[in-house]
Design a protein around this motif. Structure first.
Motif, PDB file in Angstrom:
ATOM      1  N   GLU A  77      66.994 -49.228  40.306  1.00  4.83           N
ATOM      2  CA  GLU A  77      68.284 -49.144  40.984  1.00  4.83           C
ATOM      3  C   GLU A  77      69.460 -49.489  40.085  1.00  4.83           C
ATOM      4  N   TYR A  78      69.234 -50.387  39.107  1.00  2.00           N
ATOM      5  CA  TYR A  78      70.400 -50.755  38.283  1.00  2.00           C
ATOM      6  C   TYR A  78      70.843 -49.587  37.418  1.00  2.00           C
ATOM      7  N   THR A 105      71.013 -46.507  38.652  1.00  8.34           N
ATOM      8  CA  THR A 105      71.948 -45.845  39.574  1.00  8.34           C
ATOM      9  C   THR A 105      73.280 -46.598  39.595  1.00  8.34           C
ATOM     10  N   THR A 106      73.209 -47.935  39.598  1.00  8.79           N
ATOM     11  CA  THR A 106      74.444 -48.722  39.547  1.00  8.79           C
ATOM     12  C   THR A 106      75.249 -48.349  38.310  1.00  8.79           C
ATOM     13  N   ARG A 117      75.147 -45.649  36.604  1.00  7.37           N
ATOM     14  CA  ARG A 117      75.718 -44.303  36.740  1.00  7.37           C
ATOM     15  C   ARG A 117      76.904 -44.317  37.708  1.00  7.37           C
ATOM     16  N   SER A 118      76.823 -45.144  38.739  1.00  7.68           N
ATOM     17  CA  SER A 118      77.922 -45.193  39.718  1.00  7.68           C
ATOM     18  C   SER A 118      79.184 -45.788  39.112  1.00  7.68           C
ATOM     19  N   LYS A 119      79.043 -46.462  37.955  1.00  4.98           N
ATOM     20  CA  LYS A 119      80.228 -46.997  37.285  1.00  4.98           C
ATOM     21  C   LYS A 119      80.902 -45.940  36.420  1.00  4.98           C
ATOM     22  N   GLY A 120      80.292 -44.759  36.352  1.00  7.48           N
ATOM     23  CA  GLY A 120      80.893 -43.691  35.561  1.00  7.48           C
ATOM     24  C   GLY A 120      80.664 -43.848  34.072  1.00  7.48           C
ATOM     25  N   LEU A 121      79.588 -44.538  33.690  1.00  3.31           N
ATOM     26  CA  LEU A 121      79.305 -44.697  32.258  1.00  3.31           C
ATOM     27  C   LEU A 121      78.755 -43.393  31.695  1.00  3.31           C
ATOM     28  N   SER A 122      78.878 -43.235  30.379  1.00  2.95           N
ATOM     29  CA  SER A 122      78.362 -42.019  29.747  1.00  2.95           C
ATOM     30  C   SER A 122      76.835 -42.051  29.775  1.00  2.95           C
ATOM     31  N   PRO A 123      76.199 -40.864  29.802  1.00  7.13           N
ATOM     32  CA  PRO A 123      74.736 -40.823  29.835  1.00  7.13           C
ATOM     33  C   PRO A 123      74.131 -41.601  28.666  1.00  7.13           C
ATOM     34  N   ARG A 168      75.280 -44.316  27.220  1.00  7.83           N
ATOM     35  CA  ARG A 168      75.284 -45.755  27.530  1.00  7.83           C
ATOM     36  C   ARG A 168      74.241 -46.074  28.599  1.00  7.83           C
ATOM     37  N   VAL A 224      71.906 -48.594  26.737  1.00  4.58           N
ATOM     38  CA  VAL A 224      72.211 -49.982  27.122  1.00  4.58           C
ATOM     39  C   VAL A 224      71.414 -50.394  28.360  1.00  4.58           C
ATOM     40  N   HIS A 225      71.369 -49.519  29.379  1.00  5.18           N
ATOM     41  CA  HIS A 225      70.705 -49.926  30.615  1.00  5.18           C
ATOM     42  C   HIS A 225      69.231 -49.534  30.634  1.00  5.18           C
ATOM     43  N   ASN A 245      65.801 -52.263  28.697  1.00  4.99           N
ATOM     44  CA  ASN A 245      64.765 -52.755  29.593  1.00  4.99           C
ATOM     45  C   ASN A 245      63.397 -52.177  29.272  1.00  4.99           C
TER      46      ASN A 245
END
Lengths: 332, 285
Positions: free
Chosen positions: B176-177, B179-180, B182-188, B190, B194-195, B199
């Motif tokens: 889910e994080y 999706t979070t 992506r919902s912040k509008g980060l570049s693919p 990042r 990063v996310h 992990n």
């Protein structure tokens, strides 16, 4: 007044090799600036999928929007390419999710995750973004915010995590906040705190709010309007007071009468809605609620009722062949 | 334990008296029972004395030190190949899941994992060195002679890492994080690095640790195929010539490398994942 968000005839399907799941079937609704719309429905009714469709956040393998419009400040979000959509997500539309533990990245600090959107959309430097993150954490009521910035999500309690999620969603001052069951995973006292917090922030910032939930108790405390979804379709929309006073769709009636009430007689049983929601890969003609509805007539099975205006409120709508009969009967 | 008698081996084809052989056994300490010899060896190791080679009569420590850099060089280069090729391939396959890119990568990966190392080495040598003459056949020609062995040794681990990276990324990208993020509008980019990768990297790092030890076994084969001097070839020679002290030292070094690498990996995991804490205070709480 023109609508902030105007969704028209949205269709979303998930295609698997063996079947097609009709998750969202012609959903239309609008949200005015500053207004709170609660979207209510059971799991799989298409509430969350509708929101993810609008934001272009459907999982990359599977679901796809297959029709409709979603005008946000006059721009059709469904026509935007990914890059343009990214400029809106996180900046003009903020989103908070159900489970604040799994929605926060476990290996990044809270401060980093809050400042991320600021650095992406407002091109802030690390230091500026950090200062803004501290302000945001204060805003959502986290004590000693500057000391908590370098904490990781597992060092926060459940309620604090959801506060941090809210801080994150609000970081770029969005015009619309979409909250997908944000209080479901929290216990009742924390739930009340989060509700108060969101109400206060909405009033201070004048943002519109879409609150997805299956908890009608929460709806009465936050919403201006209520929209009920069933099997990927809107079955009723009404102002919140009207909705609780005179629910027009049999499904809404069922939901409301399955709630425990303080004035119920002791020992009285809850009245659940019998049956199961339909399989979304095998939707047939006719009202999707017909098999579970106590008022079903032959026409309900044959023809799908369309969503039509009802009552004195110009925005109130209901999709039921017998809405007027049922409404009139219960108003007596 | 190695069957056979190194003294017989030493004097093979020569005329020796039984007394001479007994004398040789005594000077080498081979007349004593095995447990005594083991503890004597252990005592000497504690003092930094690896003994003397039965065959070359040189101190084992010197022999090891002379070839250790070559093996380390190979191991580091192979690990580099593993990381540089394995992780991006896995990430790419995960992002392009169920497309031809993913399928093609996974076919290559499965082939690589299934191929025996010595055979792969021989084919590579034949093709790139003998036919195309891109790289020297001989092992002692500087950096260019490192390329082929490093690839042969690293590619198989790269393929295993690619498979793990793919499955680990797929799991993380469904979290889910993500999706979070992506919902912040980060570049693919990042979102994935990063996310996602941050992990997904935790299990990958653990496998890298396991493979580092496996690498030493692979070095035996690779060094033999490419005729590179190193710990691997030294071990093979020692086995052939029943050179106990040398073999014992190589095995000891392999074991030490394994434990050290895995300790380092565990510490790196803790640095990477804030939920892992090696702290006695925290574990008491």
């Amino acid at each position: 007044m023109s609508a902030l968000l105007d969704v028209r005839d949205l269709h979303t399907r998930f295609r698997t090799p063996s079947s097609v799941i009709n998750a969202v079937n012609g959903v239309s609704f609008s949200v005015q600036p500053g207004e709170t719309l609660a979207i209510v429905g059971e799991s799989g009714s298409g509430k969350s999928v509708s929101m993810l469709s609008i934001q272009g956040l459907l999982p990359p393998h599977g679901g796809a929007v297959e029709g409709g419009k979603a005008l946000f400040q006059g721009i059709d979000l469904l026509q935007l390419d990914k890059k343009e959509m990214r400029k809106i997500n996180g900046a003009k539309i903020g989103m908070i999710f159900q489970d604040p533990m799994s929605s926060l990245n476990p290996v990044l600090t809270i401060g980093y995750q809050i400042s991320e959107a600021l650095r992406e959309h407002e091109m802030l430097s690390r230091g500026e973004a950090r200062r803004r993150a501290i302000d945001l954490l204060r805003l959502v009521g986290i004590p000693m915010a500057e000391n908590r910035l370098n904490d990781y999500p597992h060092q926060f309690s459940g309620g604090m995590r959801q506060r941090a999620m809210i801080a994150m969603a609000l970081s770029c001052n969005p015009a619309l906040l979409i909250a997908d069951e944000p209080t479901t995973a929290l216990d009742v006292t924390i739930q009340a705190q989060i509700l108060r917090l969101v109400r206060r922030l909405r009033a201070e910032r004048g943002m519109a709010l879409i609150w997805i939930t299956h908890d009608l108790g929460v709806v009465s405390r936050i919403a201006d309007r209520v929209m009920v979804m069933y099997a990927g379709s809107v079955v009723e929309e009404a102002g919140v007071l009207d909705f609780y006073a005179t629910p027009r769709h049999p499904y809404s009636r069922g939901l409301l009468s399955s709630l425990p009430r303080l004035d119920d007689n002791v020992g009285e049983q809850l009245r659940p809605i019998s049956g199961q929601p339909p399989d979304l890969s095998k939707l047939k003609a006719g009202c999707p609620f017909a098999p579970r509805c106590p008022y079903t007539i032959e026409r309900c099975v044959r023809e799908t009722p369309s969503l039509v205006p009802t009552g004195s409120d110009p925005r109130a709508r209901v999709a039921c062949w017998r809405a007027n009969e049922i409404g009139a009967y219960h108003e007596q | 334990m190695l069957p056979g008698d190194p003294v017989m081996h030493m004097f093979a084809g020569q005329y020796v008296t039984a007394e001479n052989m007994a004398l040789a056994r005594e000077t080498l300490g081979l007349d004593k029972p095995i447990y005594i010899r083991y503890f004597e060896w252990l005592l000497r190791i504690m003092q930094g004395d690896f003994g003397t080679s039965i065959v070359s009569k040189r101190p084992v420590a010197d022999m090891i030190l002379s070839v250790l850099p070559r093996t380390l060089e190979l191991a580091v280069a192979a690990t580099l190949v593993t990381v540089v090729f394995g992780i991006p391939a896995g990430v790419l396959a995960a992002i392009k899941k169920n497309t031809w890119v993913d399928s093609a990568l996974m076919v290559v990966v499965s082939l690589c994992v299934a191929m025996p190392l010595f055979w792969f080495g021989l084919i590579a040598l034949l093709f790139f060195s003998v036919e195309l003459r891109w790289f020297p056949v001989a092992a002692n020609a500087g950096w260019s002679s490192l390329v082929l062995p490093a690839f042969v040794l690293g590619l198989q681990s790269a393929c295993m890492i690619a498979r793990l990276t793919r499955s680990s990324m797929l799991q993380v990208l469904g979290d889910e994080y993500v999706t979070t993020a992506r919902s912040k509008g980060l570049s693919p980019w990042r979102v994935v690095t990063v996310h996602g990768l941050r992990n997904a990297f935790i299990p990958i790092l653990t496998l890298l640790g396991v493979q580092a030890s496996w690498l030493l076994g692979g070095a035996v084969i690779t060094e033999t195929v490419f005729a590179r001097p190193g710990l691997g070839t030294m071990a093979v020679d020692a086995i052939r010539q029943m050179d106990f002290p040398v073999l014992q030292a190589v095995v000891l070094i392999a074991a030490l490398t394994y434990t050290t690498v895995n300790l380092v990996i565990d510490l790196m995991n803790a640095a990477l994942d804030p939920r892992i804490v090696y702290d006695t205070e925290a574990s008491k709480a």
